[in-house]
Motif scaffolding. Sequence first.
Motif, PDB file in Angstrom:
ATOM      1  N   ILE A 218       1.070  -1.315   0.053  1.00 46.28           N
ATOM      2  CA  ILE A 218       0.030  -0.056   0.126  1.00 46.28           C
ATOM      3  C   ILE A 218       0.831   0.828   0.052  1.00 46.28           C
ATOM      4  CG2 ILE A 218      -2.159   1.516   1.970  1.00 46.28           C
ATOM      5  CD1 ILE A 218      -2.996  -1.498   2.346  1.00 46.28           C
ATOM      6  N   TYR A 219       1.871   0.919   0.827  1.00 46.65           N
ATOM      7  CA  TYR A 219       2.897   2.510   1.074  1.00 46.65           C
ATOM      8  C   TYR A 219       3.236   2.669  -0.727  1.00 46.65           C
ATOM      9  CZ  TYR A 219       6.470   5.379   2.628  1.00 46.65           C
ATOM     10  OH  TYR A 219       6.829   6.635   2.632  1.00 46.65           O
ATOM     11  N   LEU A 220       4.194   1.357  -0.707  1.00 44.04           N
ATOM     12  CA  LEU A 220       4.280   1.999  -2.859  1.00 44.04           C
ATOM     13  C   LEU A 220       3.735   2.249  -3.624  1.00 44.04           C
ATOM     14  CD1 LEU A 220       7.160  -1.636  -2.543  1.00 44.04           C
ATOM     15  CD2 LEU A 220       7.362   0.947  -1.208  1.00 44.04           C
ATOM     16  N   ALA A 221       2.414   1.697  -3.649  1.00 46.95           N
ATOM     17  CA  ALA A 221       1.736   2.095  -4.105  1.00 46.95           C
ATOM     18  C   ALA A 221       0.906   3.174  -4.846  1.00 46.95           C
ATOM     19  CB  ALA A 221       0.424   0.716  -4.542  1.00 46.95           C
ATOM     20  N   THR A 222       0.992   4.473  -2.876  1.00 47.67           N
ATOM     21  CA  THR A 222       0.589   5.866  -2.652  1.00 47.67           C
ATOM     22  C   THR A 222       1.993   6.816  -3.839  1.00 47.67           C
ATOM     23  OG1 THR A 222       2.306   6.108  -0.891  1.00 47.67           O
ATOM     24  CG2 THR A 222      -0.453   5.317  -0.732  1.00 47.67           C
ATOM     25  N   LYS A 223       3.312   5.638  -3.615  1.00 48.36           N
ATOM     26  CA  LYS A 223       4.378   6.388  -4.804  1.00 48.36           C
ATOM     27  C   LYS A 223       5.030   7.108  -6.005  1.00 48.36           C
ATOM     28  CE  LYS A 223       6.083   7.143  -0.502  1.00 48.36           C
ATOM     29  NZ  LYS A 223       6.431   8.750   0.061  1.00 48.36           N
ATOM     30  N   PRO A 224       5.190   8.084  -6.607  1.00 47.85           N
ATOM     31  CA  PRO A 224       5.154   7.706  -8.115  1.00 47.85           C
ATOM     32  C   PRO A 224       6.071   6.374  -8.418  1.00 47.85           C
ATOM     33  CG  PRO A 224       5.529   9.601  -7.438  1.00 47.85           C
ATOM     34  CD  PRO A 224       5.721   9.172  -5.986  1.00 47.85           C
ATOM     35  N   LYS A 225       6.016   5.738  -9.883  1.00 56.50           N
ATOM     36  CA  LYS A 225       5.972   4.429  -9.686  1.00 56.50           C
ATOM     37  C   LYS A 225       7.961   4.466  -9.892  1.00 56.50           C
ATOM     38  CE  LYS A 225       6.391   3.996 -15.263  1.00 56.50           C
ATOM     39  NZ  LYS A 225       5.476   3.405 -15.964  1.00 56.50           N
ATOM     40  N   ASP A 226       8.449   5.415 -10.483  1.00 58.19           N
ATOM     41  CA  ASP A 226       9.703   5.197 -10.894  1.00 58.19           C
ATOM     42  C   ASP A 226      10.261   5.672  -9.177  1.00 58.19           C
ATOM     43  OD1 ASP A 226       9.191   4.292 -13.073  1.00 58.19           O
ATOM     44  OD2 ASP A 226       9.295   6.276 -14.082  1.00 58.19           O
ATOM     45  N   GLU A 227       9.604   6.004  -8.302  1.00 55.15           N
ATOM     46  CA  GLU A 227      10.448   6.115  -7.126  1.00 55.15           C
ATOM     47  C   GLU A 227      10.798   5.235  -6.141  1.00 55.15           C
ATOM     48  OE1 GLU A 227       8.830   8.701  -3.325  1.00 55.15           O
ATOM     49  OE2 GLU A 227       8.559  10.159  -5.329  1.00 55.15           O
ATOM     50  N   PHE A 228      12.031   5.264  -5.513  1.00 54.46           N
ATOM     51  CA  PHE A 228      12.061   4.499  -4.780  1.00 54.46           C
ATOM     52  C   PHE A 228      11.561   4.563  -3.056  1.00 54.46           C
ATOM     53  CE2 PHE A 228      14.619   3.082  -8.242  1.00 54.46           C
ATOM     54  CZ  PHE A 228      15.217   1.478  -7.957  1.00 54.46           C
ATOM     55  N   SER A 229      10.970   4.115  -2.373  1.00 53.28           N
ATOM     56  CA  SER A 229      10.488   4.048  -0.721  1.00 53.28           C
ATOM     57  C   SER A 229      12.326   3.239  -0.138  1.00 53.28           C
ATOM     58  CB  SER A 229       9.918   3.926  -0.525  1.00 53.28           C
ATOM     59  OG  SER A 229       8.826   5.005  -1.213  1.00 53.28           O
ATOM     60  N   ASN A 230      12.933   3.521   1.121  1.00 52.40           N
ATOM     61  CA  ASN A 230      13.351   2.735   1.977  1.00 52.40           C
ATOM     62  C   ASN A 230      12.248   2.068   3.374  1.00 52.40           C
ATOM     63  OD1 ASN A 230      13.825   4.390   4.923  1.00 52.40           O
ATOM     64  ND2 ASN A 230      15.081   5.098   2.605  1.00 52.40           N
ATOM     65  N   ILE A 231      12.920   1.034   3.742  1.00 46.51           N
ATOM     66  CA  ILE A 231      12.526   0.261   4.264  1.00 46.51           C
ATOM     67  C   ILE A 231      12.734   1.028   5.925  1.00 46.51           C
ATOM     68  CG2 ILE A 231      13.032  -1.882   6.869  1.00 46.51           C
ATOM     69  CD1 ILE A 231      14.507  -2.886   4.160  1.00 46.51           C
ATOM     70  N   LYS A 232      13.276   2.211   5.738  1.00 49.71           N
ATOM     71  CA  LYS A 232      13.218   2.466   7.417  1.00 49.71           C
ATOM     72  C   LYS A 232      12.156   3.721   6.987  1.00 49.71           C
ATOM     73  CE  LYS A 232      15.612   6.698   9.838  1.00 49.71           C
ATOM     74  NZ  LYS A 232      16.121   7.863   9.662  1.00 49.71           N
ATOM     75  N   GLU A 233      11.808   4.446   6.506  1.00 52.91           N
ATOM     76  CA  GLU A 233      11.041   5.810   5.908  1.00 52.91           C
ATOM     77  C   GLU A 233       9.490   4.713   5.964  1.00 52.91           C
ATOM     78  OE1 GLU A 233       9.418   7.018   1.435  1.00 52.91           O
ATOM     79  OE2 GLU A 233      11.622   7.089   1.585  1.00 52.91           O
ATOM     80  N   ILE A 234       8.685   3.351   5.563  1.00 49.99           N
ATOM     81  CA  ILE A 234       8.193   2.499   5.877  1.00 49.99           C
ATOM     82  C   ILE A 234       7.865   1.935   7.177  1.00 49.99           C
ATOM     83  CG2 ILE A 234       6.950   0.770   4.834  1.00 49.99           C
ATOM     84  CD1 ILE A 234       8.296   1.135   2.237  1.00 49.99           C
ATOM     85  N   ALA A 235       8.125   1.956   7.917  1.00 45.00           N
ATOM     86  CA  ALA A 235       8.743   1.803   9.284  1.00 45.00           C
ATOM     87  C   ALA A 235       8.437   2.557   9.670  1.00 45.00           C
ATOM     88  CB  ALA A 235      10.502   1.385   9.140  1.00 45.00           C
ATOM     89  N   GLU A 236       8.728   3.747   9.566  1.00 37.81           N
ATOM     90  CA  GLU A 236       8.748   5.685  10.734  1.00 37.81           C
ATOM     91  C   GLU A 236       7.039   5.495   9.774  1.00 37.81           C
ATOM     92  OE1 GLU A 236      11.131   8.087   9.518  1.00 37.81           O
ATOM     93  OE2 GLU A 236      12.404   7.168  11.107  1.00 37.81           O
ATOM     94  N   ALA A 237       6.820   5.841   8.685  1.00 34.19           N
ATOM     95  CA  ALA A 237       5.249   5.867   8.933  1.00 34.19           C
ATOM     96  C   ALA A 237       4.013   4.802   9.332  1.00 34.19           C
ATOM     97  CB  ALA A 237       5.163   5.243   6.798  1.00 34.19           C
ATOM     98  N   TYR A 238       4.919   3.367   9.526  1.00 37.94           N
ATOM     99  CA  TYR A 238       4.455   2.486  10.409  1.00 37.94           C
ATOM    100  C   TYR A 238       4.283   1.859  11.762  1.00 37.94           C
ATOM    101  CZ  TYR A 238       1.329   1.549   5.656  1.00 37.94           C
ATOM    102  OH  TYR A 238       0.720   1.477   4.238  1.00 37.94           O
ATOM    103  N   ASN A 239       5.144   3.321  11.697  1.00 39.19           N
ATOM    104  CA  ASN A 239       5.662   2.737  13.199  1.00 39.19           C
ATOM    105  C   ASN A 239       5.685   1.427  13.552  1.00 39.19           C
ATOM    106  OD1 ASN A 239       6.827   3.729  15.938  1.00 39.19           O
ATOM    107  ND2 ASN A 239       4.123   3.435  16.584  1.00 39.19           N
ATOM    108  N   ILE A 240       5.824   0.667  12.676  1.00 35.09           N
ATOM    109  CA  ILE A 240       6.732  -1.124  13.298  1.00 35.09           C
ATOM    110  C   ILE A 240       7.864  -1.272  12.688  1.00 35.09           C
ATOM    111  CG2 ILE A 240       3.991  -1.638  12.096  1.00 35.09           C
ATOM    112  CD1 ILE A 240       5.637  -2.230   9.509  1.00 35.09           C
ATOM    113  N   SER A 241       8.441  -1.984  13.054  1.00 37.36           N
ATOM    114  CA  SER A 241      10.182  -2.434  13.060  1.00 37.36           C
ATOM    115  C   SER A 241      10.297  -3.001  12.064  1.00 37.36           C
ATOM    116  CB  SER A 241       9.971  -3.245  14.102  1.00 37.36           C
ATOM    117  OG  SER A 241      11.373  -4.833  13.550  1.00 37.36           O
TER     118      SER A 241
END
Length: 145
Positions: A15-38
């Motif tokens: 879900i997180y990745l689907a909200t980003k532009p298709k060519d944009e990379f995300s990282n684990i740290k930002e996803i973990a912070e967004a959801y407040n998970i490990s």
Amino acid sequence: MRLTNYTDYSLRVLIYLATKPKDEFSNIKEIAEAYNISKNHLMKVTYELGKMNIIETVRGRNGGIRLAHAPEEINIGEVVRQTEEDFHLVECFDKERNQCIISPTCGLKHVLNKALQAYLAVLDEYTLADLVKNQSSLLAYFSQK
């Protein structure tokens, strides 16, 4: 029905990745912070999603993770089937460990199996695109972190 945290986190990453532009990379740290998970849990999840070819992982300074396919091509039922270890709702679903003495004549396993098949059939009706139709609302939550 209950999904494991592993499947829950897998769906959240998608879900997180689907909200980003298709060519944009995300990282684990930002996803973990967004959801407040490990981050450790997410590392395992993203590794497996990469092996399943659901996400693309690129190492290095400019790398990260992104969807390997368009959200419309990622079926939720298939993701759940691939991320859940098993669907042993009750003991008799596990042929190797079943100790229930009424298993040969019990009707419960048939009812539960029918419910499981209906559950999966509903999930098969949806793609990742269906889950992010409210993209602007989701982005607002992610940006609060």
